[in-house]
Design an enzyme around this catalytic site. Structure first.
Site, PDB file in Angstrom:
ATOM      1  N   LEU A  84       0.817  -1.267   0.046  1.00 45.00           N
ATOM      2  CA  LEU A  84       0.062   0.084  -0.023  1.00 45.00           C
ATOM      3  C   LEU A  84       0.811   1.354  -0.103  1.00 45.00           C
ATOM      4  CD1 LEU A  84      -1.601  -1.945   2.532  1.00 45.00           C
ATOM      5  CD2 LEU A  84      -3.310  -0.513   1.752  1.00 45.00           C
ATOM      6  N   SER A  88      -0.139   9.571  -1.902  1.00 35.67           N
ATOM      7  CA  SER A  88      -1.282   9.135  -2.322  1.00 35.67           C
ATOM      8  C   SER A  88      -2.386  10.267  -2.703  1.00 35.67           C
ATOM      9  CB  SER A  88      -2.119   8.391  -1.254  1.00 35.67           C
ATOM     10  OG  SER A  88      -2.171   9.373  -0.121  1.00 35.67           O
ATOM     11  N   THR A 133      -5.718   1.875  -7.521  1.00 42.25           N
ATOM     12  CA  THR A 133      -6.956   2.819  -7.269  1.00 42.25           C
ATOM     13  C   THR A 133      -7.799   2.968  -8.773  1.00 42.25           C
ATOM     14  OG1 THR A 133      -7.440   5.190  -7.260  1.00 42.25           O
ATOM     15  CG2 THR A 133      -5.286   4.679  -8.320  1.00 42.25           C
ATOM     16  N   ASP A 134      -9.084   3.327  -8.520  1.00 42.24           N
ATOM     17  CA  ASP A 134      -9.943   3.401  -9.693  1.00 42.24           C
ATOM     18  C   ASP A 134      -9.510   4.679 -10.666  1.00 42.24           C
ATOM     19  OD1 ASP A 134     -10.694   5.473  -8.216  1.00 42.24           O
ATOM     20  OD2 ASP A 134     -12.943   5.001  -8.044  1.00 42.24           O
ATOM     21  N   GLU A 135      -8.597   5.483  -9.922  1.00 42.37           N
ATOM     22  CA  GLU A 135      -8.235   6.593 -10.833  1.00 42.37           C
ATOM     23  C   GLU A 135      -7.528   6.153 -11.940  1.00 42.37           C
ATOM     24  OE1 GLU A 135      -6.764  10.190  -8.942  1.00 42.37           O
ATOM     25  OE2 GLU A 135      -8.156   9.819  -6.940  1.00 42.37           O
ATOM     26  N   TYR A 158      -0.545  11.697 -10.333  1.00 44.75           N
ATOM     27  CA  TYR A 158      -0.532  10.554  -9.354  1.00 44.75           C
ATOM     28  C   TYR A 158      -1.258   9.216 -10.135  1.00 44.75           C
ATOM     29  CZ  TYR A 158      -3.519   7.726  -5.677  1.00 44.75           C
ATOM     30  OH  TYR A 158      -3.869   6.544  -5.289  1.00 44.75           O
ATOM     31  N   LYS A 162       0.286   5.428 -10.592  1.00 42.40           N
ATOM     32  CA  LYS A 162      -0.429   4.275  -9.995  1.00 42.40           C
ATOM     33  C   LYS A 162      -0.718   3.374 -11.359  1.00 42.40           C
ATOM     34  CE  LYS A 162      -1.640   3.245  -6.339  1.00 42.40           C
ATOM     35  NZ  LYS A 162      -0.697   2.597  -5.130  1.00 42.40           N
ATOM     36  N   LEU A 198     -10.828  15.109   1.024  1.00 44.22           N
ATOM     37  CA  LEU A 198     -12.143  16.073   1.105  1.00 44.22           C
ATOM     38  C   LEU A 198     -12.712  15.855   2.478  1.00 44.22           C
ATOM     39  CD1 LEU A 198     -13.917  17.877  -0.451  1.00 44.22           C
ATOM     40  CD2 LEU A 198     -15.156  16.173  -0.963  1.00 44.22           C
ATOM     41  N   PRO A 213     -13.159  24.595   1.418  1.00 44.70           N
ATOM     42  CA  PRO A 213     -12.831  24.760  -0.067  1.00 44.70           C
ATOM     43  C   PRO A 213     -13.503  23.666  -1.106  1.00 44.70           C
ATOM     44  CG  PRO A 213     -11.111  23.744   1.119  1.00 44.70           C
ATOM     45  CD  PRO A 213     -12.148  23.671   2.058  1.00 44.70           C
TER      46      PRO A 213
HETATM   47  P1  NAD Z   1      -1.812   7.458   2.880  1.00 47.84           P
HETATM   48  O1  NAD Z   1      -0.855   8.572   2.174  1.00 47.84           O
HETATM   49  O2  NAD Z   1      -2.515   7.836   4.008  1.00 47.84           O
HETATM   50  O3  NAD Z   1      -0.379   6.350   3.399  1.00 47.84           O
HETATM   51  C1  NAD Z   1       0.462   6.343   2.619  1.00 47.84           C
HETATM   52  C2  NAD Z   1       1.605   5.409   3.757  1.00 47.84           C
HETATM   53  O4  NAD Z   1       2.622   4.920   2.955  1.00 47.84           O
HETATM   54  C3  NAD Z   1       2.176   6.338   4.762  1.00 47.84           C
HETATM   55  O5  NAD Z   1       2.290   5.653   5.790  1.00 47.84           O
HETATM   56  C4  NAD Z   1       3.539   6.686   4.267  1.00 47.84           C
HETATM   57  O6  NAD Z   1       4.559   6.751   5.296  1.00 47.84           O
HETATM   58  C5  NAD Z   1       3.987   5.436   3.472  1.00 47.84           C
HETATM   59  N1  NAD Z   1       4.969   5.825   2.545  1.00 47.84           N
HETATM   60  C6  NAD Z   1       4.916   6.644   1.415  1.00 47.84           C
HETATM   61  N2  NAD Z   1       6.127   6.584   0.938  1.00 47.84           N
HETATM   62  C7  NAD Z   1       6.844   5.757   1.298  1.00 47.84           C
HETATM   63  C8  NAD Z   1       8.155   4.905   0.917  1.00 47.84           C
HETATM   64  N3  NAD Z   1       8.883   5.648  -0.008  1.00 47.84           N
HETATM   65  N4  NAD Z   1       8.495   4.076   1.524  1.00 47.84           N
HETATM   66  C9  NAD Z   1       7.772   3.212   2.697  1.00 47.84           C
HETATM   67  N5  NAD Z   1       6.579   3.725   2.968  1.00 47.84           N
HETATM   68  C10 NAD Z   1       6.128   4.949   2.250  1.00 47.84           C
HETATM   69  O7  NAD Z   1      -2.294   6.529   1.716  1.00 47.84           O
HETATM   70  P2  NAD Z   1      -3.682   5.836   1.685  1.00 47.84           P
HETATM   71  O8  NAD Z   1      -4.771   6.633   1.335  1.00 47.84           O
HETATM   72  O9  NAD Z   1      -3.858   4.967   2.833  1.00 47.84           O
HETATM   73  O10 NAD Z   1      -3.605   4.778   0.338  1.00 47.84           O
HETATM   74  C11 NAD Z   1      -2.773   3.768   0.578  1.00 47.84           C
HETATM   75  C12 NAD Z   1      -2.625   2.917  -0.724  1.00 47.84           C
HETATM   76  O11 NAD Z   1      -4.029   2.747  -1.252  1.00 47.84           O
HETATM   77  C13 NAD Z   1      -1.935   3.890  -1.892  1.00 47.84           C
HETATM   78  O12 NAD Z   1      -1.428   2.906  -2.485  1.00 47.84           O
HETATM   79  C14 NAD Z   1      -3.204   4.341  -2.610  1.00 47.84           C
HETATM   80  O13 NAD Z   1      -2.608   4.354  -3.999  1.00 47.84           O
HETATM   81  C15 NAD Z   1      -4.351   3.387  -2.509  1.00 47.84           C
HETATM   82  N6  NAD Z   1      -5.710   3.541  -2.536  1.00 47.84           N
HETATM   83  C16 NAD Z   1      -6.234   4.756  -1.711  1.00 47.84           C
HETATM   84  C17 NAD Z   1      -7.413   5.169  -1.917  1.00 47.84           C
HETATM   85  C18 NAD Z   1      -8.026   6.337  -0.783  1.00 47.84           C
HETATM   86  O14 NAD Z   1      -9.329   6.715  -0.988  1.00 47.84           O
HETATM   87  N7  NAD Z   1      -7.298   6.760   0.028  1.00 47.84           N
HETATM   88  C19 NAD Z   1      -8.289   4.368  -2.698  1.00 47.84           C
HETATM   89  C20 NAD Z   1      -7.764   3.261  -3.438  1.00 47.84           C
HETATM   90  C21 NAD Z   1      -6.431   2.974  -3.572  1.00 47.84           C
HETATM   91  O1  DAU Z   2     -10.416   7.146  -6.147  1.00 44.77           O
HETATM   92  C1  DAU Z   2      -9.626   6.639  -5.218  1.00 44.77           C
HETATM   93  C2  DAU Z   2      -8.646   8.055  -5.095  1.00 44.77           C
HETATM   94  O2  DAU Z   2      -9.344   8.711  -4.097  1.00 44.77           O
HETATM   95  C3  DAU Z   2      -7.224   7.410  -4.331  1.00 44.77           C
HETATM   96  O3  DAU Z   2      -6.531   6.626  -5.403  1.00 44.77           O
HETATM   97  C4  DAU Z   2      -6.533   8.623  -3.878  1.00 44.77           C
HETATM   98  O4  DAU Z   2      -5.458   8.229  -3.245  1.00 44.77           O
HETATM   99  C5  DAU Z   2      -7.406   9.622  -2.930  1.00 44.77           C
HETATM  100  O5  DAU Z   2      -6.512  10.539  -2.632  1.00 44.77           O
HETATM  101  C6  DAU Z   2      -8.805   9.784  -3.304  1.00 44.77           C
HETATM  102  O6  DAU Z   2      -8.640  10.915  -4.727  1.00 44.77           O
HETATM  103  P1  DAU Z   2      -9.472  11.816  -4.914  1.00 44.77           P
HETATM  104  O7  DAU Z   2      -8.787  13.148  -5.551  1.00 44.77           O
HETATM  105  O8  DAU Z   2     -10.835  11.571  -5.552  1.00 44.77           O
HETATM  106  O9  DAU Z   2      -9.611  12.410  -3.220  1.00 44.77           O
HETATM  107  P2  DAU Z   2      -9.725  13.898  -2.708  1.00 44.77           P
HETATM  108  O10 DAU Z   2     -10.205  13.716  -1.227  1.00 44.77           O
HETATM  109  O11 DAU Z   2      -8.552  14.579  -2.761  1.00 44.77           O
HETATM  110  O12 DAU Z   2     -10.960  14.709  -3.501  1.00 44.77           O
HETATM  111  C7  DAU Z   2     -12.120  14.196  -3.680  1.00 44.77           C
HETATM  112  C8  DAU Z   2     -12.973  15.016  -4.380  1.00 44.77           C
HETATM  113  O13 DAU Z   2     -13.039  16.460  -3.948  1.00 44.77           O
HETATM  114  C9  DAU Z   2     -12.268  15.534  -5.829  1.00 44.77           C
HETATM  115  O14 DAU Z   2     -13.324  15.610  -6.808  1.00 44.77           O
HETATM  116  C10 DAU Z   2     -11.665  16.711  -5.465  1.00 44.77           C
HETATM  117  C11 DAU Z   2     -12.398  17.341  -4.355  1.00 44.77           C
HETATM  118  N1  DAU Z   2     -11.774  18.361  -3.583  1.00 44.77           N
HETATM  119  C12 DAU Z   2     -10.953  17.917  -2.657  1.00 44.77           C
HETATM  120  C13 DAU Z   2     -10.246  18.480  -1.785  1.00 44.77           C
HETATM  121  C14 DAU Z   2      -9.002  17.919  -1.029  1.00 44.77           C
HETATM  122  C15 DAU Z   2     -12.400  19.637  -3.037  1.00 44.77           C
HETATM  123  O15 DAU Z   2     -13.198  20.032  -3.682  1.00 44.77           O
HETATM  124  N2  DAU Z   2     -11.931  20.235  -2.305  1.00 44.77           N
HETATM  125  C16 DAU Z   2     -10.600  20.109  -1.481  1.00 44.77           C
HETATM  126  O16 DAU Z   2     -10.207  20.724  -0.702  1.00 44.77           O
END
Ligand code: NAD
Ligand code: DAU
Length: 351
Positions: A84, A88, A133-135, A158, A162, A198, A213
């Protein structure tokens, strides 16, 4: 160590900490190694409740350091890897694309190489699970869903990083026979979510009466899944998924950003016993994110049909649990929003 060893990267982050907890508790006969560099997003406070567990070890390491990763793999000899660790946040990738290439692409390849080195073609009982991720699929119009066969079409640095890491994982399966599985999940929310994203950003700003925002017109749509349901899906695919395959994970739970934030404001007012409408007044439309994807929505039919997966938490319940967690963990929020976070926030939102 005779127990099976599962090495989880990024286990101190938002989703990783829930995956670590799930595995430490559910599999006492496995040893869980949490490998994390503790970047700004990594926080061992996320794991205070499991840090003393006899089947848990934390190792501070950077996945971009190939030699260190190889040495650790040779020491711990993991049977399974759940990967993971990543940079991100989309907005940060726009400011600093190269760090996303380094961590998400090169870091992933370093892990693949280390797994290949220690397994030496003996893949019995071995597994490399890449969490994606779905992105990677890009953006949908008003209709349609991403399936596992949707074409890759990433738009942000990003998602491009991925997507690239997904391709490398598949290439190591096809070229070297590495036993891999991939999951591509939609937006997660829940406890321990870092307040650059968000939902936790809105909760934090509502608590401190700061503007909320909203990028562009707020009509961007995301499919939200409670983080513990993502951890459950990872557990299922890690143990039961077919080698070489990917599984989409989502909540069949689409929300336009503005509607989601309005609902969040409503619930926050209720929980904080504020006059209805108080939080909503904080909503401020700001400059849009460049390359902003209009809509993500996941067809999670494959994981449901093949592995019997379904989310267990409704959005109403999950959002309530999330707000309650943030209200009961103000010290956590203060720790992660001090120092570096303030500089990030000034730069991102004072443009
Ligand atoms: P996060 O940013 O909260 O956590 C990332 C973790 O990775 C942190 O603990 C950080 O210290 C560690 N990390 C970063 N760089 C590193 C490195 N070089 N070596 C070792 N550790 C490192 O991320 P998250 O939101 O928990 O996402 C985790 C995974 O799931 C990511 O791969 C992301 O792409 C994927 N993902 C996230 C979401 C989401 O909505 N957040 C959705 C789908 C997939
Ligand atoms: O879809 C999975 C992805 O979801 C993960 O792979 C990413 O790691 C995770 O960060 C997330 O990406 P998004 O860009 O969708 O998430 P974020 O929370 O940054 O933004 C969600 C939506 O809200 C997006 O349309 C942008 C908008 N947004 C975000 C922020 C931070 C705002 O309108 N205002 C904001 O300040």
């Amino acid at each position: 160590m005779n127990k099976k060893v599962i090495l989880i990267t990024g286990g101190a982050g938002f989703i990783g900490s829930h995956v670590v907890r799930e595995f430490v508790r559910k599999y006492p006969d496995n040893h869980i190694i949490n490998l994390d560099a503790l970047t700004y997003a990594g926080n061992l406070e996320n794991l205070l409740d499991v840090q003393q567990a006899p089947n848990y070890t934390f190792v501070k390491a950077d996945i971009t350091d190939a030699a260190h990763i190889l040495a650790l793999f040779r020491t711990y000899r993991p049977d399974g890897i759940i990967h993971l660790a990543a940079e991100s946040h989309v907005d940060r990738s726009i400011e600093s694309p190269l760090s996303f290439v380094t961590t998400n692409v090169i870091g992933t390849v370093n892990l693949l190489n280390a797994a290949k080195d220690i397994w030496q073609n003996d893949f019995d009982g071995k597994r490399f699970h890449h969490v994606s991720t779905d992105e990677v699929y890009g953006s949908l119009g008003e209709t349609g869903l991403f399936t596992e066969t949707s074409a890759y079409d990433p738009h942000s640095p990003y998602s491009a990083s991925k997507a690239s890491s997904d391709h490398f994982v598949r290439a190591y399966h096809d070229t070297y026979g590495l036993p891999v599985v991939l999951t591509n999940c939609s937006n997660n929310y829940g406890p321990n979510h870092f307040p650059e994203k968000l939902i936790p950003l809105c909760i934090n700003n509502i608590l401190s009466n700061k503007p909320i925002p909203i990028y562009g017109n707020g009509k961007y749509t995301r499919d939200w899944l409670y983080v513990i349901d993502h951890a459950r899906a990872i557990d299922l695919v890690y143990h039961k998924g077919n080698n070489g395959e990917s599984y989409n994970v989502g909540g069949f739970n689409e929300w336009q950003n503005i509607q989601l934030v309005e609902e969040l404001c409503r619930q926050m007012d209720e929980k904080l016993a504020r006059e209805p409408g108080t939080s909503q007044k904080l909503i401020t439309f700001v400059k849009d994110r460049p390359g902003h994807d209009l809509r993500y929505a996941i067809d999670a039919g494959k994981i449901h049909r093949q592995l019997g997966y379904a989310p267990s938490v409704s959005f109403e319940e999950g959002l309530g649990l999330t707000i309650d967690w943030f209200l009961s963990n103000k010290a956590w929020l203060e720790h992660v929003t001090s120092g570096q976070y303030q500089q990030y926030y000034q730069k991102q939102y004072k443009k």
